[in-house]
Design a protein around this motif. Structure first.
Motif, PDB file in Angstrom:
ATOM      1  N   THR A  12     -13.045 -13.662  25.961  1.00 51.23           N
ATOM      2  CA  THR A  12     -12.276 -15.165  26.607  1.00 51.23           C
ATOM      3  C   THR A  12     -12.074 -14.079  28.092  1.00 51.23           C
ATOM      4  O   THR A  12     -12.813 -15.133  28.817  1.00 51.23           O
ATOM      5  N   LEU A  36     -12.181 -19.521  28.548  1.00 54.21           N
ATOM      6  CA  LEU A  36     -11.823 -20.286  29.616  1.00 54.21           C
ATOM      7  C   LEU A  36     -12.002 -21.172  30.192  1.00 54.21           C
ATOM      8  O   LEU A  36     -11.739 -22.558  30.073  1.00 54.21           O
ATOM      9  N   SER A 229     -13.199 -25.671  23.829  1.00 56.05           N
ATOM     10  CA  SER A 229     -12.322 -24.711  24.152  1.00 56.05           C
ATOM     11  C   SER A 229     -11.287 -25.328  22.835  1.00 56.05           C
ATOM     12  O   SER A 229     -11.513 -25.994  21.546  1.00 56.05           O
ATOM     13  N   CYS A 230     -10.467 -24.542  22.714  1.00 55.32           N
ATOM     14  CA  CYS A 230      -9.711 -24.197  21.311  1.00 55.32           C
ATOM     15  C   CYS A 230      -8.950 -25.295  20.905  1.00 55.32           C
ATOM     16  O   CYS A 230      -8.269 -26.002  22.163  1.00 55.32           O
ATOM     17  N   GLU A 235      -5.988 -20.444  20.054  1.00 55.98           N
ATOM     18  CA  GLU A 235      -6.136 -20.131  20.911  1.00 55.98           C
ATOM     19  C   GLU A 235      -6.973 -18.057  20.892  1.00 55.98           C
ATOM     20  O   GLU A 235      -7.403 -18.390  19.119  1.00 55.98           O
ATOM     21  N   CYS A 244     -11.019 -19.238  17.072  1.00 55.75           N
ATOM     22  CA  CYS A 244      -9.611 -19.714  17.412  1.00 55.75           C
ATOM     23  C   CYS A 244      -8.747 -19.798  16.399  1.00 55.75           C
ATOM     24  O   CYS A 244      -9.165 -20.188  14.979  1.00 55.75           O
ATOM     25  N   ILE A 247      -1.938 -20.381  17.249  1.00 54.00           N
ATOM     26  CA  ILE A 247      -0.655 -19.799  17.793  1.00 54.00           C
ATOM     27  C   ILE A 247       0.601 -19.893  16.682  1.00 54.00           C
ATOM     28  O   ILE A 247       1.439 -20.904  16.446  1.00 54.00           O
TER      29      ILE A 247
END
Length: 297
Positions: A12, A36, A229-230, A235, A244, A247
């Motif tokens: 990240t 990100l 992107s997740c 995340e 990924c 969360i």
């Protein structure tokens, strides 16, 4: 000199490259790769020109670099071409000579190089760069060889710099260049994509498709290529197969449920209302209506 990096393999936000992949190419040193944001922050030597009190040039260094044929471009939103000095003229072009710009910085006295200086042409000048640049070269000149300002300014500097990291107070007019490992550098932001393909084209070749599980193909603002992107509720690093991760909103969010119990589910969470109330629990619970049924003969 060209930049050869592989951002899909980075975490990240990290300050080193993948084992076996160089983090330095020529005079560009990659310091941070952001998955990100889809950016690389790199350090680049500044260009400069110096004169003595009689107006003779004593030192000079012009800068040039290219990002190569890979999916890299200089960020037009984060970077600004910056010139420091009181008799300093600098210009820049790309390798193809399809773009050119210049910046002129003048002053007749030792102006304040505080962070309140707007960098609008007195001691400091800044101008933007266009979208999509993959190469840049710039050098400096002067109008009067610094003879009118030699008491406080004998050198001019020019560099591309990340506007978020630039502080004019770091660049006093009395500054003179340093060399080798002590040479002055500026942070530059490079934007990257996985490949210059559409999401449809990338997904058609699953063996080369870069997005892992629970990740989605997205388009960056630079208007070319794709990134990953997740998905919402996940995340991590979307470029790893299982990068990924879910969360646990019940632990991460502050008071995720208005009332009663939070239950984590893959990619989301549920809130259960207390007995006698109804609703989704996230926005609130309401008391249920009491219905009385009278039975007769």
């Amino acid at each position: 000199m060209s930049l050869l990096l592989y951002p899909a393999a980075a975490s990240t936000a990290r300050t080193d490259a993948k084992p076996g992949c160089q983090d330095k190419s020529g005079n560009i040193h990659a310091r941070n790769i952001s998955v990100l944001e889809g950016t690389i922050t790199a350090s680049l030597y500044t260009a400069f020109a110096c004169y003595n009190k009689t107006g003779s040039r004593t030192d000079n260094y012009a800068q040039s670099f290219t990002l190569g044929s890979g999916p890299f471009t200089l960020s037009d939103t984060r970077n600004a071409f910056t010139v420091i000095g009181c008799d300093t003229y600098a210009w820049m072009t790309n390798n193809e000579s399809t773009y050119g710009a210049a910046c002129l910085s003048l002053c007749t006295e030792n102006v304040s190089m505080s962070d309140g200086n707007p960098c609008s042409g007195s001691g400091c000048c800044q101008t933007s760069i266009p979208k999509g640049l993959k190469s840049l070269k710039y050098s400096l000149s002067t109008l009067n060889e610094y003879t009118d300002v030699s008491d406080f300014n004998l050198c001019g500097f020019a560099f591309l710099v990340d506007k978020n990291s630039f502080q004019i107070s770091d660049w006093p007019l009395s500054r003179k260049p340093k060399y080798d490992n002590d040479a002055y550098t500026a942070d530059v932001v490079i934007e990257w994509v996985v490949e210059n393909k559409t999401c449809e084209q990338a997904k058609a070749n699953q063996s080369a498709y870069a997005c892992g599980a629970n990740a989605n193909c997205t388009y960056p603002e630079i208007g070319q290529g794709y990134r990953c992107s997740c998905n919402e509720g996940f995340e991590g690093n979307p470029y790893l197969r299982e990068g990924c991760q879910d969360i646990d909103e019940c632990k991460v969010l502050k008071n995720p449920c208005k009332e009663d119990t939070c239950e984590n589910v893959i990619g989301d969470y549920n809130c259960r209302c207390p007995r006698g109330k109804y609703g989704d629990g996230k926005t609130g619970c309401q008391r249920g209506s009491i219905i009385t049924i009278i039975a007769g003969n």
